[in-house]
Scaffold this motif. Structure first.
Motif, PDB file in Angstrom:
ATOM      1  N   UNK A  13       0.834  -1.205   0.000  1.00 39.28           N
ATOM      2  CA  UNK A  13       0.000   0.000   0.000  1.00 39.28           C
ATOM      3  C   UNK A  13       0.866   1.251   0.000  1.00 39.28           C
ATOM      4  N   UNK A  14       1.924   1.284   0.756  1.00 41.42           N
ATOM      5  CA  UNK A  14       2.802   2.460   0.799  1.00 41.42           C
ATOM      6  C   UNK A  14       3.530   2.658  -0.526  1.00 41.42           C
ATOM      7  N   UNK A  15       3.852   1.566  -1.209  1.00 43.67           N
ATOM      8  CA  UNK A  15       4.476   1.677  -2.528  1.00 43.67           C
ATOM      9  C   UNK A  15       3.522   2.341  -3.510  1.00 43.67           C
ATOM     10  N   UNK A  16       2.265   1.939  -3.493  1.00 46.51           N
ATOM     11  CA  UNK A  16       1.265   2.524  -4.385  1.00 46.51           C
ATOM     12  C   UNK A  16       1.040   3.993  -4.033  1.00 46.51           C
ATOM     13  N   UNK A  17       0.931   4.315  -2.761  1.00 46.24           N
ATOM     14  CA  UNK A  17       0.726   5.704  -2.330  1.00 46.24           C
ATOM     15  C   UNK A  17       1.915   6.572  -2.742  1.00 46.24           C
ATOM     16  N   UNK A  18       3.119   6.065  -2.589  1.00 40.78           N
ATOM     17  CA  UNK A  18       4.319   6.819  -2.976  1.00 40.78           C
ATOM     18  C   UNK A  18       4.363   7.056  -4.477  1.00 40.78           C
ATOM     19  N   UNK A  19       3.998   6.044  -5.257  1.00 41.10           N
ATOM     20  CA  UNK A  19       3.996   6.186  -6.713  1.00 41.10           C
ATOM     21  C   UNK A  19       2.955   7.207  -7.166  1.00 41.10           C
ATOM     22  N   UNK A  20       1.780   7.158  -6.574  1.00 43.31           N
ATOM     23  CA  UNK A  20       0.729   8.117  -6.923  1.00 43.31           C
ATOM     24  C   UNK A  20       1.159   9.531  -6.541  1.00 43.31           C
ATOM     25  N   UNK A  21       1.825   9.693  -5.411  1.00 43.28           N
ATOM     26  CA  UNK A  21       2.333  11.005  -5.000  1.00 43.28           C
ATOM     27  C   UNK A  21       3.374  11.513  -5.986  1.00 43.28           C
ATOM     28  N   UNK A  22       4.272  10.642  -6.419  1.00 44.39           N
ATOM     29  CA  UNK A  22       5.303  11.015  -7.390  1.00 44.39           C
ATOM     30  C   UNK A  22       4.666  11.462  -8.707  1.00 44.39           C
ATOM     31  N   UNK A  23       3.687  10.726  -9.196  1.00 41.70           N
ATOM     32  CA  UNK A  23       3.003  11.091 -10.432  1.00 41.70           C
ATOM     33  C   UNK A  23       2.277  12.425 -10.261  1.00 41.70           C
ATOM     34  N   UNK A  24       1.692  12.652  -9.080  1.00 43.84           N
ATOM     35  CA  UNK A  24       1.025  13.920  -8.810  1.00 43.84           C
ATOM     36  C   UNK A  24       1.987  15.092  -8.832  1.00 43.84           C
ATOM     37  N   UNK A  25       3.167  14.906  -8.288  1.00 48.96           N
ATOM     38  CA  UNK A  25       4.177  15.975  -8.302  1.00 48.96           C
ATOM     39  C   UNK A  25       4.615  16.262  -9.735  1.00 48.96           C
ATOM     40  N   UNK A  26       4.819  15.213 -10.525  1.00 52.23           N
ATOM     41  CA  UNK A  26       5.181  15.427 -11.929  1.00 52.23           C
ATOM     42  C   UNK A  26       4.086  16.168 -12.679  1.00 52.23           C
ATOM     43  N   UNK A  28       1.814  18.188 -11.414  1.00 54.72           N
ATOM     44  CA  UNK A  28       1.739  19.557 -10.922  1.00 54.72           C
ATOM     45  C   UNK A  28       2.869  20.410 -11.499  1.00 54.72           C
ATOM     46  N   UNK A  29       4.043  19.813 -11.651  1.00 50.35           N
ATOM     47  CA  UNK A  29       5.197  20.570 -12.117  1.00 50.35           C
ATOM     48  C   UNK A  29       5.167  20.828 -13.620  1.00 50.35           C
ATOM     49  N   UNK A  30       4.910  19.797 -14.398  1.00 49.04           N
ATOM     50  CA  UNK A  30       5.092  19.919 -15.838  1.00 49.04           C
ATOM     51  C   UNK A  30       3.810  20.126 -16.628  1.00 49.04           C
ATOM     52  N   UNK A  31       2.694  19.688 -16.138  1.00 50.06           N
ATOM     53  CA  UNK A  31       1.468  19.765 -16.921  1.00 50.06           C
ATOM     54  C   UNK A  31       0.556  20.875 -16.418  1.00 50.06           C
ATOM     55  N   UNK A  32       0.443  20.993 -15.123  1.00 46.39           N
ATOM     56  CA  UNK A  32      -0.491  21.948 -14.535  1.00 46.39           C
ATOM     57  C   UNK A  32      -0.075  23.389 -14.814  1.00 46.39           C
ATOM     58  N   UNK A  33       1.203  23.673 -14.743  1.00 52.06           N
ATOM     59  CA  UNK A  33       1.673  25.048 -14.955  1.00 52.06           C
ATOM     60  C   UNK A  33       1.784  25.345 -16.438  1.00 52.06           C
TER      61      UNK A  33
END
Length: 62
Positions: A13-26, A28-33
């Motif tokens: 579960x923590x692996x999945x949560x960490x991966x989803x967080x990483x994708x969210x940061x990407x 937010x950084x590259x697509x959202x702005x």
């Protein structure tokens, strides 16, 4: 359910949560702005120099 199975499930579960967080940061950084935001941020150091130059000219230091 023994403790070993519980820790294996928590680890997965923590692996999945960490991966989803990483994708969210990407996202937010590259697509959202937008490019305008990055361009405006890139110009900020030069805006400070312009304001500093004007202040020095008003004080007679230049």
């Amino acid at each position: 359910m023994n403790i070993h199975t519980l820790f294996d499930q928590a680890s997965s579960a923590m692996t999945v949560v960490s991966f989803v967080t990483f994708i969210g940061i990407l996202w937010w950084t590259f697509i959202h702005h937008k490019d305008q935001d990055f361009h405006a941020a890139a110009q900020l150091p030069f805006a400070d120099e312009d304001a500093s130059d004007q202040a020095q000219q008003e004080q007679g230091h230049v």
